[in-house]
Design a protein around this motif. Structure first.
Motif, mmCIF file in Angstrom:
data_model
loop_
_atom_site.group_PDB
_atom_site.id
_atom_site.type_symbol
_atom_site.label_atom_id
_atom_site.label_comp_id
_atom_site.label_asym_id
_atom_site.label_seq_id
_atom_site.Cartn_x
_atom_site.Cartn_y
_atom_site.Cartn_z
ATOM 1 N N TYR A 156 0.844 -1.185 0.000
ATOM 2 C CA TYR A 156 0.000 0.000 0.000
ATOM 3 C C TYR A 156 0.884 1.240 0.000
ATOM 4 C CZ TYR A 156 -3.196 -3.577 1.601
ATOM 5 O OH TYR A 156 -3.933 -4.721 1.693
ATOM 6 N N ALA A 157 0.287 2.359 -0.382
ATOM 7 C CA ALA A 157 1.018 3.626 -0.384
ATOM 8 C C ALA A 157 0.114 4.732 0.141
ATOM 9 C CB ALA A 157 1.486 3.978 -1.801
ATOM 10 N N PHE A 158 0.735 5.723 0.742
ATOM 11 C CA PHE A 158 0.026 6.934 1.139
ATOM 12 C C PHE A 158 1.018 8.080 1.160
ATOM 13 C CE2 PHE A 158 1.454 5.129 5.148
ATOM 14 C CZ PHE A 158 1.940 6.217 5.850
ATOM 15 N N GLY A 159 0.487 9.272 1.107
ATOM 16 C CA GLY A 159 1.328 10.451 1.130
ATOM 17 C C GLY A 159 1.123 11.232 2.405
ATOM 18 N N SER A 160 1.963 12.238 2.552
ATOM 19 C CA SER A 160 1.809 13.150 3.681
ATOM 20 C C SER A 160 1.933 14.574 3.160
ATOM 21 C CB SER A 160 2.843 12.869 4.765
ATOM 22 O OG SER A 160 4.144 13.128 4.288
ATOM 23 N N MET A 161 1.157 15.434 3.774
ATOM 24 C CA MET A 161 1.148 16.833 3.348
ATOM 25 C C MET A 161 2.034 17.696 4.217
ATOM 26 S SD MET A 161 -2.821 17.196 2.291
ATOM 27 C CE MET A 161 -3.446 16.349 3.726
ATOM 28 N N GLY A 162 2.338 17.247 5.415
ATOM 29 C CA GLY A 162 3.157 18.050 6.309
ATOM 30 C C GLY A 162 2.510 19.409 6.528
ATOM 31 N N HIS A 163 3.273 20.337 6.955
ATOM 32 C CA HIS A 163 2.820 21.712 7.178
ATOM 33 C C HIS A 163 3.385 22.554 6.040
ATOM 34 C CE1 HIS A 163 2.797 25.735 8.973
ATOM 35 N NE2 HIS A 163 1.804 25.289 9.715
ATOM 36 N N GLU A 164 2.754 23.659 5.730
ATOM 37 C CA GLU A 164 3.195 24.477 4.593
ATOM 38 C C GLU A 164 4.643 24.940 4.727
ATOM 39 O OE1 GLU A 164 0.323 27.571 4.230
ATOM 40 O OE2 GLU A 164 -1.254 26.196 3.643
ATOM 41 N N LYS B 278 6.900 23.521 7.023
ATOM 42 C CA LYS B 278 7.749 22.410 7.462
ATOM 43 C C LYS B 278 6.930 21.142 7.368
ATOM 44 C CE LYS B 278 6.453 23.066 12.262
ATOM 45 N NZ LYS B 278 6.857 23.189 13.609
ATOM 46 N N GLY B 279 7.471 20.072 7.819
ATOM 47 C CA GLY B 279 6.683 18.854 7.878
ATOM 48 C C GLY B 279 7.236 17.751 7.021
ATOM 49 N N ASP B 280 6.495 16.708 6.965
ATOM 50 C CA ASP B 280 6.948 15.449 6.409
ATOM 51 C C ASP B 280 7.061 15.468 4.884
ATOM 52 O OD1 ASP B 280 7.530 12.629 7.348
ATOM 53 O OD2 ASP B 280 6.079 12.310 5.739
ATOM 54 N N LYS B 281 5.988 15.803 4.180
ATOM 55 C CA LYS B 281 5.963 15.901 2.716
ATOM 56 C C LYS B 281 6.672 14.715 2.051
ATOM 57 C CE LYS B 281 5.757 20.909 2.932
ATOM 58 N NZ LYS B 281 6.438 22.152 2.638
ATOM 59 N N SER B 282 6.130 13.537 2.310
ATOM 60 C CA SER B 282 6.771 12.304 1.861
ATOM 61 C C SER B 282 5.755 11.345 1.256
ATOM 62 C CB SER B 282 7.452 11.604 3.046
ATOM 63 O OG SER B 282 8.461 12.417 3.596
ATOM 64 N N LEU B 283 6.277 10.308 0.655
ATOM 65 C CA LEU B 283 5.503 9.190 0.144
ATOM 66 C C LEU B 283 5.911 7.972 0.961
ATOM 67 C CD1 LEU B 283 3.626 7.981 -2.052
ATOM 68 C CD2 LEU B 283 5.682 7.647 -3.451
ATOM 69 N N TYR B 284 4.936 7.206 1.410
ATOM 70 C CA TYR B 284 5.196 6.017 2.213
ATOM 71 C C TYR B 284 4.675 4.780 1.493
ATOM 72 C CZ TYR B 284 6.062 8.894 6.378
ATOM 73 O OH TYR B 284 6.566 9.795 7.278
ATOM 74 N N GLU C 29 8.354 2.073 4.437
ATOM 75 C CA GLU C 29 9.449 2.809 3.808
ATOM 76 C C GLU C 29 8.981 4.229 3.514
ATOM 77 O OE1 GLU C 29 12.126 2.594 -0.292
ATOM 78 O OE2 GLU C 29 10.423 1.256 -0.030
ATOM 79 N N ARG C 30 9.805 5.195 3.855
ATOM 80 C CA ARG C 30 9.495 6.606 3.628
ATOM 81 C C ARG C 30 10.419 7.165 2.555
ATOM 82 N NH1 ARG C 30 11.695 11.309 7.059
ATOM 83 N NH2 ARG C 30 10.613 13.076 6.159
ATOM 84 N N ILE C 31 9.812 7.858 1.580
ATOM 85 C CA ILE C 31 10.580 8.536 0.534
ATOM 86 C C ILE C 31 10.254 10.019 0.621
ATOM 87 C CG2 ILE C 31 10.971 8.763 -1.944
ATOM 88 C CD1 ILE C 31 9.964 5.794 -2.131
ATOM 89 N N LYS C 32 11.235 10.828 0.975
ATOM 90 C CA LYS C 32 11.042 12.269 1.126
ATOM 91 C C LYS C 32 10.869 12.898 -0.257
ATOM 92 C CE LYS C 32 11.382 15.971 3.842
ATOM 93 N NZ LYS C 32 10.282 16.383 4.656
ATOM 94 N N LEU C 33 9.757 13.622 -0.454
ATOM 95 C CA LEU C 33 9.467 14.253 -1.746
ATOM 96 C C LEU C 33 9.621 15.769 -1.714
ATOM 97 C CD1 LEU C 33 6.262 12.380 -2.949
ATOM 98 C CD2 LEU C 33 8.629 11.918 -3.550
ATOM 99 N N TYR C 34 9.510 16.372 -0.539
ATOM 100 C CA TYR C 34 9.561 17.829 -0.362
ATOM 101 C C TYR C 34 8.377 18.520 -1.027
ATOM 102 C CZ TYR C 34 14.247 16.575 1.047
ATOM 103 O OH TYR C 34 15.314 15.979 1.667
ATOM 104 N N GLU D 263 0.315 19.180 -4.252
ATOM 105 C CA GLU D 263 -0.402 20.421 -4.016
ATOM 106 C C GLU D 263 0.381 21.664 -4.413
ATOM 107 O OE1 GLU D 263 -1.644 22.471 -0.028
ATOM 108 O OE2 GLU D 263 -2.967 20.803 -0.468
ATOM 109 N N GLN D 264 1.651 21.723 -4.065
ATOM 110 C CA GLN D 264 2.417 22.943 -4.311
ATOM 111 C C GLN D 264 3.773 22.580 -4.894
ATOM 112 O OE1 GLN D 264 2.445 24.519 -0.393
ATOM 113 N NE2 GLN D 264 0.452 25.445 -0.602
ATOM 114 N N PRO D 265 4.009 22.761 -6.158
ATOM 115 C CA PRO D 265 3.090 23.363 -7.119
ATOM 116 C C PRO D 265 2.052 22.325 -7.558
ATOM 117 C CG PRO D 265 5.087 22.711 -8.252
ATOM 118 C CD PRO D 265 5.295 22.402 -6.782
#
Length: 165
Positions: free
Chosen positions: A101-109, A111-117, A131-136, A154-156
């Protein structure tokens, strides 16, 4: 997950305490009430700073009404499969293949996680091999089609595509 007859649900917690919950469809069909504890049990904390005297009273009132017990099971609720502390601003979970399975994270505008898991469920429906892959980038949503994972960022505002072969 139709094959396993389960639903993997994400929950934004308060400050910290985002959760992945497992819902067993057979229990719903048998009219069993499944209670995951919100807004009484969470591994997070309420959104109140308590820096000013008025806020201290408001925080105390909130915690009195909604105590946020740290154990779900000790209070009759179903424990999450996974709780994220600090919060990652979890997005929707999507099935990638038979057990993955996969899910993403939005973190905070700012700072924050901003990753794919990515993670797997073992034969006891427990999360393994996360497994975490940092996407920024803030991952708002995910879809799988034709063995590709589509990331809605989301951004961009953009779409990322990952070939799952």
């Amino acid at each position: 997950d139709k094959e396993k007859n389960i639903i993997l649900a994400t929950e934004h917690g308060p400050i910290g305490g985002d959760e992945i919950n497992l819902i067993e469809v057979d229990k719903i069909k048998n009219n069993k009430i499944l209670n995951y504890g919100w807004a009484v049990a969470s591994y997070g904390e309420h959104y109140c700073s308590g820096k000013m005297s008025k806020e201290v009273k408001e925080c105390a009132d909130i915690y009195k009404k909604y105590p946020l017990y740290k154990s779900h099971s000790e209070h009759g609720f179903i424990e999450p499969l996974k709780s994220f502390i600090p919060s990652i601003a979890i997005s929707e979970i999507t099935k990638v293949n038979e057990n993955k399975y996969a899910f993403g994270s939005m973190g905070h505008e700012r700072k924050g996680d901003k990753s794919l898991y990515f993670f797997e469920l073992n034969n006891k429906n427990k999360i393994v091999n996360m497994e975490r892959i940092k996407l920024y980038e803030r991952v708002r949503d995910l879809r799988v089609k034709d063995n590709r994972l589509y990331l809605f960022l989301e951004q961009p505002s953009s779409i990322g595509i990952i070939n799952l072969n």
